[in-house]
Design an enzyme around this catalytic site. Structure first.
Site, PDB file in Angstrom:
ATOM      1  CG  ASP A  11      -1.926   1.126   1.179  1.00 12.31           C
ATOM      2  OD1 ASP A  11      -2.351   1.579   0.148  1.00 12.31           O
ATOM      3  OD2 ASP A  11      -2.193   1.689   2.207  1.00 12.31           O
ATOM      4  CB  SER A  12       0.109   4.700  -0.758  1.00  7.76           C
ATOM      5  OG  SER A  12      -1.094   4.802  -0.010  1.00  7.76           O
ATOM      6  CB  CYS A  74      -2.861   0.587  -2.761  1.00 10.53           C
ATOM      7  SG  CYS A  74      -2.998   2.319  -3.085  1.00 10.53           S
ATOM      8  CD  GLU A 153      -0.400   6.327   6.212  1.00 10.86           C
ATOM      9  OE1 GLU A 153      -1.319   5.490   5.913  1.00 10.86           O
ATOM     10  OE2 GLU A 153       0.703   5.921   6.364  1.00 10.86           O
ATOM     11  CB  CYS A 185      -9.819   4.246   0.404  1.00 14.47           C
ATOM     12  SG  CYS A 185      -7.975   4.682   1.000  1.00 14.47           S
ATOM     13  CG  HIS A 187      -5.544   4.701   4.397  1.00 14.60           C
ATOM     14  ND1 HIS A 187      -5.126   4.238   3.231  1.00 14.60           N
ATOM     15  CD2 HIS A 187      -4.588   5.025   5.340  1.00 14.60           C
ATOM     16  CE1 HIS A 187      -3.716   4.670   3.263  1.00 14.60           C
ATOM     17  NE2 HIS A 187      -3.530   4.932   4.518  1.00 14.60           N
TER      18      HIS A 187
HETATM   19  N1  DGL Z   1      -4.913   2.978   0.714  1.00 16.57           N
HETATM   20  C1  DGL Z   1      -5.004   3.560  -0.567  1.00 16.57           C
HETATM   21  C2  DGL Z   1      -5.957   3.033  -1.506  1.00 16.57           C
HETATM   22  O1  DGL Z   1      -6.692   2.076  -1.054  1.00 16.57           O
HETATM   23  C3  DGL Z   1      -4.640   5.081  -0.938  1.00 16.57           C
HETATM   24  C4  DGL Z   1      -4.484   6.038  -0.113  1.00 16.57           C
HETATM   25  C5  DGL Z   1      -3.708   7.054  -0.768  1.00 16.57           C
HETATM   26  O2  DGL Z   1      -2.470   6.970  -0.760  1.00 16.57           O
HETATM   27  O3  DGL Z   1      -4.314   8.255  -1.024  1.00 16.57           O
HETATM   28  O4  DGL Z   1      -6.584   3.764  -2.228  1.00 16.57           O
END
Ligand code: DGL
Length: 275
Positions: A11-12, A74, A153, A185, A187
């Site tokens: 993931d980012s 991600c 985050e 997402c 997150h």
């Molecule tokens: N967790 C990521 C996603 O599922 C990206 C969050 C980000 O880096 O903006 O899209």
């Protein structure tokens, strides 16, 4: 490195831990390698081309570790790079979007689905296209919620500010009459409890990461369900800070993070440099 053919999860940032957690619960005997590109986090405001460049560079590092599979935990990187990564990789590359789409198709009764995601994922329109391709009667309301990404985050996954932001993201799609909301997402499932509290049964919540963990056993048969698998955690950011937040997000797991460095568009493990 003491790990045999791990499953690599990317993931980012720390959103992919929601996917890793589900996968480790289902397949506790597997070794996992988690890599996050904290240096370039968030991906959500970047162009798909830029995200693709970052992910493909990280894919190079992951493939050196000879994983069984690579999970792009991600949505943004899945939207940007899944197909190209599948072309380049000798092992399966699994994205989170298709499993989320399948679950939403099964869940909706009124053919109206809301998708909460990053700006880049919403802009790409990938959930809308995939859902409408399978169900021509489908209406899809995509809504970017970048603030929630930043909150998760930093470990902010409950309390009033979180409830308020989750509430306003949900309100934007519930007002359109959706009966199903995709947490598009990785997150967002860190805030699953708050989502459940705020949605108050008005729609079903879909976690594409959970759906992805479930389908992994179909793609990779013989995944071990006996305890004992290991976990290595790498970040391109500050390992101490990243691990501190990770422990807040996932208190049940002991987590230490190791550093990775960017050299131009190549990702390097400094512990393997002999200079
Ligand atoms: N967790 C990521 C996603 O599922 C990206 C969050 C980000 O880096 O903006 O899209």
């Amino acid at each position: 490195m003491g790990m045999k053919r791990p499953i690599a999860v990317f993931d980012s940032g720390e959103g992919g831990l929601t996917v890793l957690k589900q996968a480790r619960e289902l397949y506790p005997g597997e070794d996992f390698l988690y890599v996050c590109d904290s240096l370039h986090f968030p991906y959500g405001h970047r162009s798909l081309a830029e995200v693709r460049g970052f992910f493909l560079a990280i894919l190079g590092f992951l493939l050196e570790r000879e994983p069984k599979a690579v999970v792009i935990a991600c949505n943004t990187a899945t939207a940007a790079a899944l197909e190209e990564a599948q072309r380049q990789s000798p092992v399966p590359v699994i994205g989170v979007i298709e499993p989320g789409v399948q679950a939403a198709l099964k869940a909706t009764r009124n053919h109206k689905v809301g998708v909460l995601a990053t700006e880049a994922t919403s802009r790409a329109g990938i959930y809308s296209r995939a859902l409408k391709a399978r169900d021509p009667e489908m209406t899809v309301i995509e809504r970017p919620c970048p603030l929630l990404v930043v909150m998760a985050e930093s470990g902010l996954i409950d309390g009033d500010a979180c409830r308020h932001t989750v509430g306003s993201c949900l309100a934007g799609v519930l007002a359109q009459g959706v009966d199903t909301v995709v947490l598009g997402c990785t997150h967002f499932p860190h805030m699953q409890m708050v989502f459940e509290e705020m949605v108050r049964g008005r729609a079903k919540l879909i976690d594409p990461g959970l759906e992805t963990a479930k389908i992994m056993s179909g793609i990779l048969p013989q995944l071990s369900r006996t305890r004992g698998g290991g976990l290595q955690f790498y970040t391109t950011g500050d390992p101490l800070e990243v691990a501190r937040v990770a422990r807040q997000l996932w208190p049940q797991q002991e987590l230490e993070a190791l550093p990775l460095h960017w050299r131009g568009m190549t990702v390097i493990d400094p512990s393997r440099l002999h200079t």
